[in-house]
Design an enzyme around this catalytic site. Sequence first.
Site, PDB file in Angstrom:
ATOM      1  N   GLY A 198      -6.782   1.476  -8.504  1.00 41.51           N
ATOM      2  CA  GLY A 198      -7.588   0.612  -8.846  1.00 41.51           C
ATOM      3  C   GLY A 198      -7.312  -0.763  -8.600  1.00 41.51           C
ATOM      4  N   ILE A 211      16.816   2.961   0.590  1.00 38.27           N
ATOM      5  CA  ILE A 211      15.813   3.458  -0.295  1.00 38.27           C
ATOM      6  C   ILE A 211      14.800   4.645   0.256  1.00 38.27           C
ATOM      7  CG2 ILE A 211      13.809   2.731  -1.783  1.00 38.27           C
ATOM      8  CD1 ILE A 211      16.473   1.406  -2.690  1.00 38.27           C
ATOM      9  N   TYR A 253      15.930  -7.559  12.369  1.00 37.12           N
ATOM     10  CA  TYR A 253      15.580  -7.457  10.838  1.00 37.12           C
ATOM     11  C   TYR A 253      16.646  -8.165  10.096  1.00 37.12           C
ATOM     12  CZ  TYR A 253      14.816  -4.781   6.430  1.00 37.12           C
ATOM     13  OH  TYR A 253      14.479  -4.428   5.238  1.00 37.12           O
ATOM     14  N   SER A 287       0.775  -1.269   0.008  1.00 41.76           N
ATOM     15  CA  SER A 287      -0.202   0.040  -0.184  1.00 41.76           C
ATOM     16  C   SER A 287       0.860   1.311   0.086  1.00 41.76           C
ATOM     17  CB  SER A 287      -0.902   0.120   1.233  1.00 41.76           C
ATOM     18  OG  SER A 287      -0.170  -0.099   2.403  1.00 41.76           O
ATOM     19  N   THR A 320      19.121 -13.738  -5.492  1.00 39.07           N
ATOM     20  CA  THR A 320      18.867 -12.394  -4.658  1.00 39.07           C
ATOM     21  C   THR A 320      19.505 -11.345  -5.342  1.00 39.07           C
ATOM     22  OG1 THR A 320      17.818 -13.609  -2.837  1.00 39.07           O
ATOM     23  CG2 THR A 320      18.459 -11.332  -2.620  1.00 39.07           C
TER      24      THR A 320
END
Length: 251
Positions: A52, A183, A150, A16, A239
């Site tokens: 959408g 990032i 993490y 999201s 990866t």
Amino acid sequence: MNLHLQDRVVFITGGSKGIGRAIAEAFLHEGANVAVAARGKEELETCQKELGVLAIQADLAVESERERAFAEVLKKYGQIDILVNNVGGSNGTTIDQTELQTFQEAFDLNYFSAVHFSKLAIHEMKKQSSGSIINISSIFGREAGGKPTYNGAKAALISFTKSLADEVIKSGIRVNGVAPGSILHPSGNWQKRIDEDPEKMKAFVEAEIPAGRFGSAEEVANTVVFLASEKASWVVGATLNVDGGQSKSNF
């Protein structure tokens, strides 16, 4: 480049905002049908309205919630061609000061969610003898940096990616991963750190990122879309670092 992803069904966890949303937008640009799942209601509603996509609210650290989210995608589209395990998060402090429960929570979200969704997906993908799974880990899954909870979970995810890839390629399913570096996007921790101390972050970039800047969510998304396409048909179990040279690992 036409990656021939028209009408493919793509399911993105943690889709999201940030990297996940950029991945959703990249697949939509290729003409795919996209579903995203995340916990935040407001971001999901915005994503659904603006893009959408099929937006599913769920706590993806919880097994029953993962099963419900996956079932909603199948109910809507009847199949899943591409799974992107992107959901994740960082918690805790030092190893000594972090409770064991916090480590377990980190693995539930960053690692076991990907294992569970992958198991659900390969069951469906085997029916059509094709599919692609992309796991979003981190360069810190290969080396120290960031929080230990993490790092451990992302290291496990990188190993899992290779193991699953070797297991299911004979069924026509390719599994790969992307390991982003630092990032920058509006909802991320790096933006918060820039807002708090821009000079410190400028020094960090100069010292730690050879390319001289933060990466963008779109640059990660472009790599994911390529790996999911048949243009990457001979890439299995890899990866790929997307980090502007930030990683210290050279093998």
